[in-house]
Design a protein around this motif. Structure first.
Motif, PDB file in Angstrom:
ATOM      1  N   LYS A 425     103.179  57.612  19.746  1.00  0.00           N
ATOM      2  CA  LYS A 425     103.085  56.760  18.560  1.00  0.00           C
ATOM      3  C   LYS A 425     102.658  57.547  17.329  1.00  0.00           C
ATOM      4  O   LYS A 425     102.899  57.107  16.199  1.00  0.00           O
ATOM      5  N   GLN A 426     102.027  58.694  17.548  1.00  0.00           N
ATOM      6  CA  GLN A 426     101.557  59.509  16.430  1.00  0.00           C
ATOM      7  C   GLN A 426     102.481  60.685  16.144  1.00  0.00           C
ATOM      8  O   GLN A 426     102.136  61.571  15.375  1.00  0.00           O
ATOM      9  N   MET A 427     103.653  60.664  16.782  1.00  0.00           N
ATOM     10  CA  MET A 427     104.618  61.737  16.593  1.00  0.00           C
ATOM     11  C   MET A 427     105.946  61.154  16.131  1.00  0.00           C
ATOM     12  O   MET A 427     106.288  60.014  16.452  1.00  0.00           O
ATOM     13  N   GLY A 428     106.683  61.933  15.378  1.00  0.00           N
ATOM     14  CA  GLY A 428     108.010  61.510  14.937  1.00  0.00           C
ATOM     15  C   GLY A 428     109.033  62.557  15.324  1.00  0.00           C
ATOM     16  O   GLY A 428     108.797  63.755  15.162  1.00  0.00           O
ATOM     17  N   VAL A 429     110.153  62.110  15.862  1.00  0.00           N
ATOM     18  CA  VAL A 429     111.216  63.024  16.293  1.00  0.00           C
ATOM     19  C   VAL A 429     112.505  62.613  15.604  1.00  0.00           C
ATOM     20  O   VAL A 429     112.930  61.458  15.680  1.00  0.00           O
ATOM     21  N   MET A 430     113.147  63.562  14.936  1.00  0.00           N
ATOM     22  CA  MET A 430     114.440  63.323  14.314  1.00  0.00           C
ATOM     23  C   MET A 430     115.449  64.281  14.910  1.00  0.00           C
ATOM     24  O   MET A 430     115.219  65.494  14.954  1.00  0.00           O
ATOM     25  N   LEU A 431     116.549  63.730  15.381  1.00  0.00           N
ATOM     26  CA  LEU A 431     117.564  64.524  16.047  1.00  0.00           C
ATOM     27  C   LEU A 431     118.774  64.732  15.151  1.00  0.00           C
ATOM     28  O   LEU A 431     118.910  64.104  14.096  1.00  0.00           O
ATOM     29  N   GLN A 432     119.659  65.606  15.599  1.00  0.00           N
ATOM     30  CA  GLN A 432     120.888  65.882  14.842  1.00  0.00           C
ATOM     31  C   GLN A 432     121.753  64.636  14.739  1.00  0.00           C
ATOM     32  O   GLN A 432     122.336  64.348  13.702  1.00  0.00           O
ATOM     33  N   PRO A 506     104.137  59.892  10.851  1.00  0.00           N
ATOM     34  CA  PRO A 506     103.642  60.553  12.062  1.00  0.00           C
ATOM     35  C   PRO A 506     102.740  61.729  11.709  1.00  0.00           C
ATOM     36  O   PRO A 506     102.909  62.368  10.658  1.00  0.00           O
ATOM     37  N   LYS A 507     101.785  62.032  12.569  1.00  0.00           N
ATOM     38  CA  LYS A 507     100.882  63.163  12.339  1.00  0.00           C
ATOM     39  C   LYS A 507     101.557  64.483  12.682  1.00  0.00           C
ATOM     40  O   LYS A 507     101.219  65.519  12.130  1.00  0.00           O
ATOM     41  N   ILE A 508     102.488  64.426  13.654  1.00  0.00           N
ATOM     42  CA  ILE A 508     103.283  65.599  14.012  1.00  0.00           C
ATOM     43  C   ILE A 508     104.750  65.209  13.912  1.00  0.00           C
ATOM     44  O   ILE A 508     105.172  64.200  14.488  1.00  0.00           O
ATOM     45  N   LEU A 509     105.520  65.981  13.177  1.00  0.00           N
ATOM     46  CA  LEU A 509     106.927  65.670  12.939  1.00  0.00           C
ATOM     47  C   LEU A 509     107.806  66.768  13.534  1.00  0.00           C
ATOM     48  O   LEU A 509     107.538  67.956  13.355  1.00  0.00           O
ATOM     49  N   ILE A 510     108.855  66.341  14.254  1.00  0.00           N
ATOM     50  CA  ILE A 510     109.794  67.283  14.850  1.00  0.00           C
ATOM     51  C   ILE A 510     111.174  67.004  14.278  1.00  0.00           C
ATOM     52  O   ILE A 510     111.677  65.881  14.357  1.00  0.00           O
ATOM     53  N   LEU A 511     111.789  68.016  13.703  1.00  0.00           N
ATOM     54  CA  LEU A 511     113.143  67.901  13.163  1.00  0.00           C
ATOM     55  C   LEU A 511     114.045  68.821  13.967  1.00  0.00           C
ATOM     56  O   LEU A 511     113.959  70.041  13.843  1.00  0.00           O
ATOM     57  N   ASP A 512     114.867  68.245  14.818  1.00  0.00           N
ATOM     58  CA  ASP A 512     115.765  69.026  15.677  1.00  0.00           C
ATOM     59  C   ASP A 512     117.162  69.002  15.080  1.00  0.00           C
ATOM     60  O   ASP A 512     117.938  68.081  15.300  1.00  0.00           O
ATOM     61  N   GLU A 513     117.493  70.014  14.296  1.00  0.00           N
ATOM     62  CA  GLU A 513     118.793  70.107  13.615  1.00  0.00           C
ATOM     63  C   GLU A 513     119.049  68.885  12.740  1.00  0.00           C
ATOM     64  O   GLU A 513     120.183  68.436  12.589  1.00  0.00           O
ATOM     65  N   ALA A 514     117.975  68.323  12.179  1.00  0.00           N
ATOM     66  CA  ALA A 514     118.102  67.058  11.449  1.00  0.00           C
ATOM     67  C   ALA A 514     118.802  67.201  10.109  1.00  0.00           C
ATOM     68  O   ALA A 514     119.190  66.209   9.502  1.00  0.00           O
ATOM     69  N   GLY A 529     112.413  65.995  -1.336  1.00  0.00           N
ATOM     70  CA  GLY A 529     112.004  64.929  -0.424  1.00  0.00           C
ATOM     71  C   GLY A 529     111.458  65.483   0.874  1.00  0.00           C
ATOM     72  O   GLY A 529     110.500  64.952   1.450  1.00  0.00           O
ATOM     73  N   LEU A 530     112.075  66.562   1.378  1.00  0.00           N
ATOM     74  CA  LEU A 530     111.600  67.192   2.605  1.00  0.00           C
ATOM     75  C   LEU A 530     110.187  67.721   2.427  1.00  0.00           C
ATOM     76  O   LEU A 530     109.339  67.590   3.316  1.00  0.00           O
ATOM     77  N   ASP A 531     109.933  68.329   1.279  1.00  0.00           N
ATOM     78  CA  ASP A 531     108.594  68.846   1.011  1.00  0.00           C
ATOM     79  C   ASP A 531     107.570  67.726   1.058  1.00  0.00           C
ATOM     80  O   ASP A 531     106.466  67.894   1.596  1.00  0.00           O
ATOM     81  N   ASN A 532     107.935  66.562   0.489  1.00  0.00           N
ATOM     82  CA  ASN A 532     107.031  65.407   0.545  1.00  0.00           C
ATOM     83  C   ASN A 532     106.889  64.877   1.965  1.00  0.00           C
ATOM     84  O   ASN A 532     105.818  64.430   2.379  1.00  0.00           O
ATOM     85  N   LEU A 533     107.999  64.930   2.713  1.00  0.00           N
ATOM     86  CA  LEU A 533     107.985  64.442   4.100  1.00  0.00           C
ATOM     87  C   LEU A 533     107.081  65.312   4.962  1.00  0.00           C
ATOM     88  O   LEU A 533     106.357  64.812   5.826  1.00  0.00           O
ATOM     89  N   LEU A 534     107.099  66.615   4.725  1.00  0.00           N
ATOM     90  CA  LEU A 534     106.341  67.549   5.560  1.00  0.00           C
ATOM     91  C   LEU A 534     104.893  67.687   5.105  1.00  0.00           C
ATOM     92  O   LEU A 534     104.059  68.172   5.875  1.00  0.00           O
ATOM     93  N   LYS A 535     104.592  67.269   3.895  1.00  0.00           N
ATOM     94  CA  LYS A 535     103.263  67.479   3.319  1.00  0.00           C
ATOM     95  C   LYS A 535     102.185  66.750   4.123  1.00  0.00           C
ATOM     96  O   LYS A 535     102.315  65.560   4.422  1.00  0.00           O
ATOM     97  N   GLY A 536     101.135  67.488   4.489  1.00  0.00           N
ATOM     98  CA  GLY A 536      99.991  66.875   5.150  1.00  0.00           C
ATOM     99  C   GLY A 536     100.177  66.608   6.622  1.00  0.00           C
ATOM    100  O   GLY A 536      99.322  65.967   7.247  1.00  0.00           O
ATOM    101  N   ARG A 537     101.258  67.056   7.219  1.00  0.00           N
ATOM    102  CA  ARG A 537     101.470  66.851   8.653  1.00  0.00           C
ATOM    103  C   ARG A 537     102.003  68.126   9.286  1.00  0.00           C
ATOM    104  O   ARG A 537     102.674  68.927   8.646  1.00  0.00           O
ATOM    105  N   THR A 538     101.692  68.301  10.553  1.00  0.00           N
ATOM    106  CA  THR A 538     102.198  69.449  11.302  1.00  0.00           C
ATOM    107  C   THR A 538     103.659  69.189  11.637  1.00  0.00           C
ATOM    108  O   THR A 538     104.002  68.128  12.168  1.00  0.00           O
ATOM    109  N   SER A 539     104.517  70.155  11.326  1.00  0.00           N
ATOM    110  CA  SER A 539     105.956  69.936  11.507  1.00  0.00           C
ATOM    111  C   SER A 539     106.582  71.104  12.264  1.00  0.00           C
ATOM    112  O   SER A 539     106.230  72.262  12.049  1.00  0.00           O
ATOM    113  N   PHE A 540     107.518  70.752  13.144  1.00  0.00           N
ATOM    114  CA  PHE A 540     108.321  71.738  13.864  1.00  0.00           C
ATOM    115  C   PHE A 540     109.781  71.494  13.492  1.00  0.00           C
ATOM    116  O   PHE A 540     110.290  70.378  13.665  1.00  0.00           O
ATOM    117  N   ILE A 541     110.434  72.528  12.979  1.00  0.00           N
ATOM    118  CA  ILE A 541     111.818  72.391  12.533  1.00  0.00           C
ATOM    119  C   ILE A 541     112.695  73.339  13.337  1.00  0.00           C
ATOM    120  O   ILE A 541     112.454  74.550  13.361  1.00  0.00           O
TER     121      ILE A 541
END
Length: 593
Positions: A425-432, A506-514, A529-541
């Motif tokens: 619930k505290q993570m976000g995953v975005m796929l291709q 989400p506190k942790i964001l994952i972008l898989d070829e998003a 927009g991506l910079d705002n999306l990633l700001k303040g959260r741990t992100s894996f791209i």
């Protein structure tokens, strides 16, 4: 020519046992009181129905010979009353059992759907989705008649059978013995049909599953079908699948319908024997009234047997479906909460992979002793060749697979020891492949936070630049989109997914070829927009397009399951290693274009 999955009959991993039937009956346990009331009503209806032949006997042997008009009228009123009682009880039974049956089907469907949502991705990867869908809809629907009529009829018909025998014995013992003399013949025939019928319906359920799978696949792939002008070939395959289903259905029904005429023939032979015995052998002992009444009871004796035979047919038919329903219902999730698992505290975002070695198949490791630390708020880019292990790293972070060797820590907590829901619930995953649900664009963005206001939804869309194209649509945010967002371009679907992820916060964001399907112009608009999306959260791209990750806090080059290089974009360029070569190759291609 290789066979497709839709054309392969499913193999059952467990054979049917009456434990399946017992399990089905357990779904009716919450309705015990209503079932007892219904059975009581049917018991009353059976008594009323069985009074008919006895009233006829009295009329023919007593009232009519004595010209007792008053007595005959009273019998007629009583007979009419029994018909009314029977009709009212039947109406109440149908209403009650239909409601109970549908409630049971609803609960079974909910249990099956709940388990399907917990199963791993591999379960869906290995099966055509149509074969899963047919279990939730068709197979469970096939149990409707069994639950609404069959089970209660079994109880009431059994009562009726024994009550009819009681009336028959009370009238004449010899005629009763003649009535049951052919029952062993019927039982022998039932045993012969049993095995063939069950096998036939197992085959039928497989063919139905195959047909459903092919229809589902064809609808999903209709664009490819028309693009390659493959309609005639698909029609040929579908005709073959339909022929297989039709042949299996005809064979199953042919075997099923062998029981009903058998009961009819045996019951008719029994009535004939009674007439012969009554006229030629027992004429001095049996009156016309007794003979007529007894024949009436014989039909009431064989009708329950016929109904029980139909119930038996329903059970045999349901067996094939129950096997597959419970097989899917019992499929175990690969990842579950451990005993004593705790709630994940509010995530800050520190991530550590400690000595992680992982393999999907034994002796074929995908990741080899992976170690790294990420501070909260950092953006980590994972690059490298296909199959290197990038997606596996983020899958383990989301705990889509169990971790056998090593630990994944978030804020110092081993994620294997926390509850899955509290973690994800505290993570976000975005796929291709950004999935868009049928409904409005507003609803699709709000999917990330169901209690969000319209203003919050619009603000999220503006931040990721989705508002630019949404506001140009005729209905704006209230524009209806089809399942999978077929009215939208791939880039537009991904922008909506970005807005959805931002809204979920989400506190942790994952972008898989998003961002792979976003064109260069859209990418430029999206970067802010991506910079705002990633700001303040741990992100894996995870990205093959390196231009989208140049500003990452750290870039890891993954190859053959190991981290070959890591650092900032400038550091890796100065290193002139694998990342440098990959970046230059993309730069050369871009210049060539």
């Amino acid at each position: 020519m290789a066979r497709n999955k839709f054309d392969v009959d499913e193999e059952l991993e467990t054979s049917f046992s009456f434990q399946h039937l017992k399990r089905l009956l357990s779904y009716m346990r919450p309705y015990r009181k209503e079932i007892i009331v219904t059975v009581s009503l049917m018991f009353l209806a059976n008594i009323a129905s069985l009074m008919g032949p006895y009233l006829i006997k009295i009329a023919m042997d007593d009232k009519i010979p004595n010209k007792d008009i008053k007595g005959l009228s009273i019998l007629a009123v009583i007979f009419l009353f029994t018909l009314v009682v029977t009709g009212v009880c039947m109406k109440l039974r149908i209403r009650s059992m239909s409601r109970i049956g549908q409630n049971v089907l609803k609960q079974m469907r909910l249990d099956l759907f709940t388990n399907l949502q917990r199963l791993p991705f591999s379960y869906y990867d290995n099966r055509p989705h149509g074969k899963i869908l047919v279990r939730v809809v068709n197979y469970i629907n096939s149990l409707s008649d069994l639950l609404s009529n069959g089970l209660i009829n079994l109880i009431t018909d059994s009562l009726s059978l024994f009550m009819a025998i009681g009336f028959m014995i009370a009238i004449d013992v010899k005629l009763t013995l003649i009535s049951i003399v052919l029952i062993p013949v019927l039982l022998a025939w039932v045993l012969i049909l049993k095995k063939a019928q069950r096998k036939a319906y197992q085959i039928l359920s497989s063919k139905q599953s195959n047909m459903n799978a092919y229809i589902h696949e064809s609808i999903n792939g209709i664009k490819v079908t028309q693009s390659f002008a493959r309609e005639e070939e698909n029609l040929r395959i579908f005709r073959e699948v339909c022929d297989n289903y039709r042949t299996s259905w005809l064979r199953a029904v042919r075997i099923q319908f062998l029981l009903w005429p058998s009961v009819e023939i045996i019951s008719t032979l029994t009535v004939s024997l009674i007439y012969i015995a009554g006229i030629y052998y027992l004429a001095s002992e049996v009156s016309i009234g007794i003979l007529v009444a007894f024949v009436g009871y014989v039909w009431r004796f064989w009708n329950p047997i016929l109904n029980i035979g139909n119930f038996y047919n329903s059970i045999i038919t349901a067996m094939a479906y129950l096997e597959r329903i419970f097989e899917a219902m019992d499929e175990k999730p690969l990842v579950t909460d451990l005993l004593g698992a705790s709630e994940m505290e509010t995530i800050k975002g520190d991530v550590e992979f400690r000595n992680i070695t992982f393999a999907y198949e034994e002796d074929k490791p995908i990741l080899k002793n992976i170690n790294f630390k990420v501070k909260a708020g950092e953006t980590i880019a994972l690059v490298g060749p296909t199959g290197a292990g990038k997606t596996t790293i983020v899958n383990l972070l989301s705990r889509f697979y169990n971790i056998e060797n090593g630990q994944v820590l978030i804020d110092g907590t081993n994620i294997s020891n926390v509850k899955l829901q509290s973690l994800r619930k505290q993570m976000g995953v975005m796929l291709q492949d950004s999935f868009i649900f049928s409904g409005t664009i507003m609803d699709n963005i709000r999917y990330g936070k169901l209690d969000a206001t319209d203003e919050e939804v619009i603000n999220a869309a503006k931040i990721v630049r989705a508002d630019d194209f949404i506001s140009q649509l005729k209905e704006g945010y209230n524009t209806e989109v089809n399942e999978r967002g077929t009215r939208l371009s791939v880039g537009q679907r991904q922008l909506i997914s970005f807005a959805r992820a931002l809204l979920a916060d989400p506190k942790i964001l994952i972008l898989d070829e998003a961002t792979s399907s976003i064109d260069t112009k859209t990418e430029m608009l999206l970067q802010e927009g991506l910079d705002n999306l990633l700001k303040g959260r741990t992100s894996f791209i995870i990205a093959h397009r390196l231009s989208t990750i140049k500003n990452s806090s750290q870039i890891m080059f993954i190859d053959n399951g190991t981290i070959l290089e890591h650092g900032t974009h400038d550091e890796l360029i100065k290193l002139k290693g694998s990342y440098y070569k990959l970046y230059n190759s993309q730069f050369d291609i871009f210049n060539a274009v």
